[in-house]
Design an enzyme around this catalytic site. Structure first.
Site, PDB file in Angstrom:
ATOM      1  N   VAL A 113       0.854  -1.191   0.000  1.00 56.43           N
ATOM      2  CA  VAL A 113       0.000   0.000   0.000  1.00 56.43           C
ATOM      3  C   VAL A 113       0.894   1.247   0.000  1.00 56.43           C
ATOM      4  CG1 VAL A 113      -1.774   1.249   1.305  1.00 56.43           C
ATOM      5  CG2 VAL A 113      -1.817  -1.255   1.228  1.00 56.43           C
ATOM      6  N   LYS A 115       3.669   3.799  -0.879  1.00 55.27           N
ATOM      7  CA  LYS A 115       4.998   3.675  -1.476  1.00 55.27           C
ATOM      8  C   LYS A 115       5.582   2.263  -1.348  1.00 55.27           C
ATOM      9  CE  LYS A 115       6.241   8.512  -0.960  1.00 55.27           C
ATOM     10  NZ  LYS A 115       7.079   9.464  -0.214  1.00 55.27           N
ATOM     11  N   GLU A 293       1.544  -6.771  15.730  1.00 57.19           N
ATOM     12  CA  GLU A 293       2.636  -7.649  16.184  1.00 57.19           C
ATOM     13  C   GLU A 293       2.518  -7.915  17.693  1.00 57.19           C
ATOM     14  OE1 GLU A 293       6.918  -7.586  14.628  1.00 57.19           O
ATOM     15  OE2 GLU A 293       7.089  -6.515  16.526  1.00 57.19           O
TER      16      GLU A 293
HETATM   17  C1  UD2 Z   1       7.310  -4.643  12.067  1.00 58.76           C
HETATM   18  C2  UD2 Z   1       6.803  -5.959  11.498  1.00 58.76           C
HETATM   19  C3  UD2 Z   1       5.505  -5.713  10.760  1.00 58.76           C
HETATM   20  C4  UD2 Z   1       4.490  -5.086  11.680  1.00 58.76           C
HETATM   21  C5  UD2 Z   1       5.050  -3.815  12.302  1.00 58.76           C
HETATM   22  C6  UD2 Z   1       4.178  -3.266  13.399  1.00 58.76           C
HETATM   23  C7  UD2 Z   1       8.564  -7.555  10.865  1.00 58.76           C
HETATM   24  C8  UD2 Z   1       9.681  -7.808   9.938  1.00 58.76           C
HETATM   25  N1  UD2 Z   1       7.840  -6.454  10.599  1.00 58.76           N
HETATM   26  O1  UD2 Z   1       7.798  -3.950  10.911  1.00 58.76           O
HETATM   27  O2  UD2 Z   1       4.988  -6.907  10.225  1.00 58.76           O
HETATM   28  O3  UD2 Z   1       4.105  -6.033  12.674  1.00 58.76           O
HETATM   29  O4  UD2 Z   1       6.329  -4.041  12.892  1.00 58.76           O
HETATM   30  O5  UD2 Z   1       3.059  -2.685  12.878  1.00 58.76           O
HETATM   31  O6  UD2 Z   1       8.302  -8.313  11.739  1.00 58.76           O
HETATM   32  N2  UD2 Z   1       2.584  -1.569   4.703  1.00 58.76           N
HETATM   33  C9  UD2 Z   1       2.234  -0.988   3.467  1.00 58.76           C
HETATM   34  N3  UD2 Z   1       2.245   0.356   3.346  1.00 58.76           N
HETATM   35  C10 UD2 Z   1       2.584   1.198   4.360  1.00 58.76           C
HETATM   36  C11 UD2 Z   1       2.930   0.623   5.597  1.00 58.76           C
HETATM   37  C12 UD2 Z   1       2.935  -0.763   5.730  1.00 58.76           C
HETATM   38  O7  UD2 Z   1       1.936  -1.718   2.506  1.00 58.76           O
HETATM   39  O8  UD2 Z   1       2.581   2.424   4.160  1.00 58.76           O
HETATM   40  C13 UD2 Z   1       2.548  -3.030   4.845  1.00 58.76           C
HETATM   41  C14 UD2 Z   1       3.717  -3.701   4.119  1.00 58.76           C
HETATM   42  O9  UD2 Z   1       3.328  -4.978   3.698  1.00 58.76           O
HETATM   43  C15 UD2 Z   1       4.756  -3.799   5.210  1.00 58.76           C
HETATM   44  C16 UD2 Z   1       3.872  -4.120   6.429  1.00 58.76           C
HETATM   45  O10 UD2 Z   1       2.671  -3.379   6.216  1.00 58.76           O
HETATM   46  O11 UD2 Z   1       5.694  -4.802   4.925  1.00 58.76           O
HETATM   47  C17 UD2 Z   1       4.463  -3.749   7.783  1.00 58.76           C
HETATM   48  O12 UD2 Z   1       4.840  -2.402   7.837  1.00 58.76           O
HETATM   49  P1  UD2 Z   1       6.360  -1.990   8.080  1.00 58.76           P
HETATM   50  O13 UD2 Z   1       7.237  -2.871   7.260  1.00 58.76           O
HETATM   51  O14 UD2 Z   1       6.512  -0.533   7.904  1.00 58.76           O
HETATM   52  O15 UD2 Z   1       6.504  -2.360   9.596  1.00 58.76           O
HETATM   53  P2  UD2 Z   1       7.878  -2.487  10.464  1.00 58.76           P
HETATM   54  O16 UD2 Z   1       9.072  -2.354   9.576  1.00 58.76           O
HETATM   55  O17 UD2 Z   1       7.796  -1.585  11.641  1.00 58.76           O
END
Ligand code: UD2
Length: 343
Positions: A113, A115, A293
């Site tokens: 979703v 970027k 998470e």
């Molecule tokens: C962690 C977790 C993630 C989620 C989050 C808490 C891992 C490796 N990652 O990563 O799964 O639990 O903490 O919320 O365990 N996404 C979009 N567009 C956006 C934002 C998110 O498509 O603008 C989707 C995308 O598939 C992404 C996922 O949501 O991979 C998780 O978001 P993140 O990668 O920004 O989360 P992160 O790095 O904090």
């Protein structure tokens, strides 16, 4: 009433009584079997347990099971006797032969979703190279830009399905809302079509085999950032008011939100519970420390996963590889959070 009639009546009562006494335990046992070896979704639909019989190919040669083989440098079984999958703890040819006979279908969900669409091409292309190669796979992409989904050539038996979802001003909401969409996908589409499902983060790439060794009823991945830490350091939700709360001294591992899976009934239960708890928290103005998470970690504490995947199954590219990690199978790419997120 004549005597003959009374005698027939008595006979029937005795026969029915005996049937009740002897058949009830058998019926109960059959019910118990259903409950233990077959999952049941909320609406009563039966999901046959795929792990009931493990039937290997005849004449297949592989190393004899031995206590001197395997791994002694890592935890390879949990206190509740679930395997922890590391390279060197399984024999892929044997496992593939078992699941090939079953003709299984594995679904994967991925959200791209805003970027995050830029990560999709690498995710899909590397999945073709490493994720359940040789098996029937359906990848469900959820995005707000269906026209931007890259055209990736899928091998025979593998399918890409694109679904539209709205964007949001908050990344926390995009991430957490995945549970609701996964719940609905299982209810409305996958129920009779798919045996296993894995829910994965898009900002990641596959580097090596992710296959049948990862299959189980309920599957969680140990977070690469915390697998050597004491549980007091885990970033669980610590406010008792939240439904994601994990008390001090509780918890097994810290699991990733970026990869989890299992059979449909189990993942449905997980998604439904985490969604409800997230929404009920929101009504009281609470958002758990790590959104879904945190809820997933609470769920896995109470409902122990039947298989645990080591951090080989979700590493982070910015982390140096540790010696016990012999293979990196799937890993989060380095990203600039400020640039990529909507808030
Ligand atoms: C962690 C977790 C993630 C989620 C989050 C808490 C891992 C490796 N990652 O990563 O799964 O639990 O903490 O919320 O365990 N996404 C979009 N567009 C956006 C934002 C998110 O498509 O603008 C989707 C995308 O598939 C992404 C996922 O949501 O991979 C998780 O978001 P993140 O990668 O920004 O989360 P992160 O790095 O904090």
């Amino acid at each position: 009433m004549n005597l003959k009639f009374v005698a027939v009546l008595l006979f029937l009562v005795v026969v029915l009584g005996v049937m009740f006494i002897y058949l009830k335990p058998i019926y109960r046992f059959r019910e118990g079997l259903c409950d233990s070896s077959e999952g049941r979704s909320g609406d009563g639909h039966l999901f046959r347990s795929p792990d009931l019989h493990l039937v290997a190919t005849n004449g297949l040669k592989y190393p004899q099971p031995s206590i001197t083989h395997g791994r002694t440098d890592v935890v390879s079984v949990t206190p509740w006797l679930a395997p922890v999958v590391w390279e060197g703890t399984f024999y892929p040819v044997l496992l593939d032969s078992i699941y090939q006979k079953r003709n299984i279908t594995v679904a994967a969900t991925v959200f791209a979703v805003g970027k995050y669409i830029r990560f999709l091409k690498d995710f899909l292309e590397t999945a073709e190279q490493h994720f359940f190669v040789g098996f029937k796979v359906k990848v469900y992409v959820f995005t707000d830009q269906p026209n931007e989904v890259p055209k990736v050539k899928m091998a025979a038996g593998r399918e890409l399905v694109v679904r539209s979802v709205p964007n949001s001003k908050r990344w926390q909401e995009i991430s957490a809302r995945r549970m609701e969409i996964i719940q609905t996908l299982i209810e409305e589409t996958l129920k009779n079509d798919v045996d296993y499902i894995f829910c994965l983060d898009v900002d990641s790439k596959f580097h090596s085999r992710w296959g049948t060794e990862s299959l189980g009823e309920l599957v969680a991945v140990i977070h690469p950032g915390y697998y050597k830490d004491d549980r007091s350091k885990f970033p669980y939700e610590r406010r008792p008011a939240s439904r994601a709360y994990v008390a001090p001294g509780e918890g097994d591992f810290y699991y990733c939100g970026g990869a989890f899976g299992g059979v449909l009934a189990e993942v449905h239960q997980l998604a439904q519970t985490c969604r409800k708890n997230f929404e009920d928290d929101a009504k009281e103005g609470i958002e758990a420390a790590w959104q879904e998470e945190s809820h997933l970690n609470r769920y896995m504490w109470l409902n122990k996963p039947s298989k645990v995947l080591s951090p080989e199954y979700l590493w982070q590219d910015f982390k140096a590889r540790n010696s016990e990690v012999r293979v990196i199978r799937f890993s989060g790419v380095i990203k600039n959070y400020n640039e990529i997120r909507p808030n």
